[in-house]
Design an enzyme around this catalytic site. Structure first.
Site, PDB file in Angstrom:
ATOM      1  N   HIS A  51      -3.448  -5.070   0.508  1.00  0.00           N
ATOM      2  CA  HIS A  51      -2.859  -5.605   1.736  1.00  0.00           C
ATOM      3  C   HIS A  51      -2.902  -7.137   1.689  1.00  0.00           C
ATOM      4  CE1 HIS A  51      -2.542  -1.922   4.273  1.00  0.00           C
ATOM      5  NE2 HIS A  51      -3.441  -1.479   3.414  1.00  0.00           N
TER       6      HIS A  51
ATOM      7  N   CYS B 181       0.852  -1.207   0.000  1.00  0.00           N
ATOM      8  CA  CYS B 181       0.000   0.000   0.000  1.00  0.00           C
ATOM      9  C   CYS B 181       0.883   1.251   0.000  1.00  0.00           C
ATOM     10  CB  CYS B 181      -0.974  -0.050   1.178  1.00  0.00           C
ATOM     11  SG  CYS B 181      -2.362   1.105   1.023  1.00  0.00           S
TER      12      CYS B 181
ATOM     13  N   GLU C  39      -1.651  -9.240   3.765  1.00  0.00           N
ATOM     14  CA  GLU C  39      -1.858  -9.802   5.103  1.00  0.00           C
ATOM     15  C   GLU C  39      -3.323  -9.764   5.528  1.00  0.00           C
ATOM     16  OE1 GLU C  39      -1.402  -5.397   6.015  1.00  0.00           O
ATOM     17  OE2 GLU C  39      -0.785  -6.825   4.469  1.00  0.00           O
TER      18      GLU C  39
END
Length: 210
Positions: free
Chosen positions: A180, A79, A182
């Site tokens: 993202h 990001c 994760e």
């Protein structure tokens, strides 16, 4: 495997650190940009915060970090971390790492920020392909706008309300994702693990040729 997360003081890194540790890496968090690229197998630029303060924190070690990445240190920018790979940003003053030619600009859309799941198109990064990651989680108001030359580094695209933008970029061992991983469910975690496996292969190759 040693992975360093460069902390520009932007927020909670807990979920990102846990995702990397789950892949078998030892994670350290560094606030000094020059120290962040020493004695490590990979660098991670996290995805929380605004461009100007992050660029300010980067500035004292910007050249050292840039040279380390150009010399082959694997890195993952997420990001905001991906946006720091560009030259500069409309979000605020300061220099990025200048690895991907172009500038960061605001999404051309009514609904900003973009928060939620979005499709990845034209995927050509082997790590994304290995993870079968074709839908990912976004939380962003700004995106990279590469020059014509910079577009050669784009490895996947996404679109928000008709505005097409790079979902991922890659320059040698440096990978950036506007989304993202994760937070992108099992396939996002699989991508993080694929990145760590890539880091391991780079390290093994360097050790065998040393």
């Amino acid at each position: 495997m040693r992975v360093t997360v460069f902390d520009y003081g932007a927020g909670n890194l807990h979920s990102l650190v846990k995702a990397i540790e789950a892949g078998g890496a030892v994670v350290r968090v560094a606030t000094d940009p020059a120290a962040a690229v020493r004695d490590t197998d990979a660098l991670v630029l996290p995805g929380v915060g605004a461009f100007a303060p992050a660029a300010e924190r980067l500035a004292p070690g910007r050249q050292a970090m840039r040279e380390a990445l150009l010399n082959g240190l694997p890195a993952l920018g997420i990001c905001l971390g991906m946006q720091l790979l560009f030259d500069a940003s409309d979000e605020g003053p300061g220099d990025g790492l200048g690895l991907v030619p172009g500038r960061v600009a605001k999404l051309r859309a009514q609904r900003v920020p973009q928060i939620g799941w979005n499709q990845l198109n034209g995927v050509r990064d082997p790590l994304l392909q290995a993870a079968a990651l074709d839908v990912a989680y976004y939380a962003n108001s700004y995106v990279g706008r590469p020059t014509t030359e910079g577009e050669t580094f784009v490895t996947a695209w996404s679109e928000h309300e008709g505005d097409r933008f790079p979902a991922s970029v890659r320059l040698a061992n440096v990978i950036g994702t506007q989304f993202h991983p994760e937070k992108s469910s099992a396939r996002g975690v699989a991508f993080v693990r694929a990145f760590l496996a890539f880091v391991s292969s780079v390290r093994d190759t360097m050790e065998s040729t040393a």
